[in-house]
Design a protein around this motif. Structure first.
Motif, PDB file in Angstrom:
ATOM      1  N   ALA A 193     -67.862 -55.960  38.338  1.00  0.00           N
ATOM      2  CA  ALA A 193     -68.823 -56.921  38.875  1.00  0.00           C
ATOM      3  C   ALA A 193     -69.991 -56.206  39.547  1.00  0.00           C
ATOM      4  O   ALA A 193     -71.157 -56.587  39.374  1.00  0.00           O
ATOM      5  N   ALA A 194     -69.691 -55.152  40.319  1.00  0.00           N
ATOM      6  CA  ALA A 194     -70.755 -54.391  40.976  1.00  0.00           C
ATOM      7  C   ALA A 194     -71.660 -53.725  39.944  1.00  0.00           C
ATOM      8  O   ALA A 194     -72.893 -53.718  40.089  1.00  0.00           O
ATOM      9  N   GLY A 195     -71.064 -53.175  38.878  1.00  0.00           N
ATOM     10  CA  GLY A 195     -71.861 -52.548  37.837  1.00  0.00           C
ATOM     11  C   GLY A 195     -72.769 -53.530  37.126  1.00  0.00           C
ATOM     12  O   GLY A 195     -73.927 -53.221  36.816  1.00  0.00           O
ATOM     13  N   ALA A 196     -72.257 -54.740  36.871  1.00  0.00           N
ATOM     14  CA  ALA A 196     -73.078 -55.763  36.223  1.00  0.00           C
ATOM     15  C   ALA A 196     -74.248 -56.174  37.109  1.00  0.00           C
ATOM     16  O   ALA A 196     -75.367 -56.377  36.622  1.00  0.00           O
ATOM     17  N   LEU A 197     -73.999 -56.286  38.422  1.00  0.00           N
ATOM     18  CA  LEU A 197     -75.078 -56.642  39.340  1.00  0.00           C
ATOM     19  C   LEU A 197     -76.157 -55.562  39.377  1.00  0.00           C
ATOM     20  O   LEU A 197     -77.351 -55.865  39.403  1.00  0.00           O
ATOM     21  N   VAL A 198     -75.712 -54.305  39.357  1.00  0.00           N
ATOM     22  CA  VAL A 198     -76.683 -53.208  39.343  1.00  0.00           C
ATOM     23  C   VAL A 198     -77.500 -53.241  38.060  1.00  0.00           C
ATOM     24  O   VAL A 198     -78.727 -53.057  38.077  1.00  0.00           O
TER      25      VAL A 198
END
Length: 237
Positions: free
Chosen positions: A193-198
């Motif tokens: 999820a953090a990678g997708a937001l980045v």
């Protein structure tokens, strides 16, 4: 003519070296995560020895490839080299083989079957991940959103399958092994999820959010089904 050949060789090396280096590092890290004490392994497994971790590295290497062809080579090469490195280390340096005791029946054959299985997976998975990374980098707003959503669904597939399996199919005790698997799955989901937001924020801001969310939902369901099949096959190796 000589300059053209030299330039072609340099381009070929630039295309081959990143997946080779990334694959070797990934395979060695995954092997090391298997050898460390359990308390440390709980932290390292999601980051280095999971389907999520390997897919992230393949996507990252493919994203920076200049062409579609090089992105496909990067995706397949990264996963294939990581697989060969990991199982090569298991066969040659594992404590099982250095302990002086006799290996279990068909132990080496089991390693060969597992490596062959994951090499086939590296081919198909690498092609898909390499293509998605290239489309996300170069595609239209709609296509980039779909590519990122499909990639995210693939990244969380193993973790989501683990959570669903333990929630609805697991019949054993909720011991430390189960909680470790759940903790690893939770870390993978959070990192994905953090990678997708980045990616949405920094790498490619012109992405269709609606296409991204729809593609993520469909891809996650398909990925969970795929991991169910993968785990069924792994049990026979």
């Amino acid at each position: 003519m000589t300059d053209s050949k030299t330039l072609g060789r340099r381009r070929a090396w630039r295309e081959v070296l990143p997946p080779v280096f990334a694959g070797v590092a990934l395979g060695m890290a995954a092997f090391a995560a298997d050898l460390v004490p359990e308390a440390v392994g709980r932290v390292l497994m999601p980051a280095f020895s999971s389907g999520f971790a390997w897919a992230v590295v393949a996507v990252a290497v493919s994203y920076y490839a200049a062409t579609l062809r090089s992105a496909l080579v990067a995706g397949v090469g990264t996963l294939a080299v990581a697989t060969l490195t990991y199982y090569g280390l298991i066969a040659s340096l594992s404590r099982q083989w250095l302990s002086g005791s006799a290996p279990p029946p068909d132990g080496f054959g089991s390693i060969m079957r597992a490596s062959a299985f994951w090499l086939v997976g590296s081919l198909f998975g690498g092609l898909v991940l390499g293509y998605l990374a290239h489309v996300f980098r170069t595609g239209t707003t709609l296509n980039a959103g779909i590519a990122l959503g499909v990639a995210l669904g693939l990244l969380v597939g193993e973790a989501a399958y683990t959570v669903l399996f333990i929630a609805f199919a697991w019949v054993g005790p909720m011991d430390s092994f189960v909680w470790t698997r759940l903790g690893s799955a939770a870390v993978q989901l959070l990192l994905a999820a953090a990678g997708a937001l980045v990616a949405l924020r920094l790498c490619r801001p012109q992405v269709s959010l609606r296409a991204f969310l729809m593609a993520t939902a469909v891809s996650t369901v398909a990925s969970i089904a795929s991991w169910h099949l993968i785990e069924s096959v792994r049990m026979t190796l």
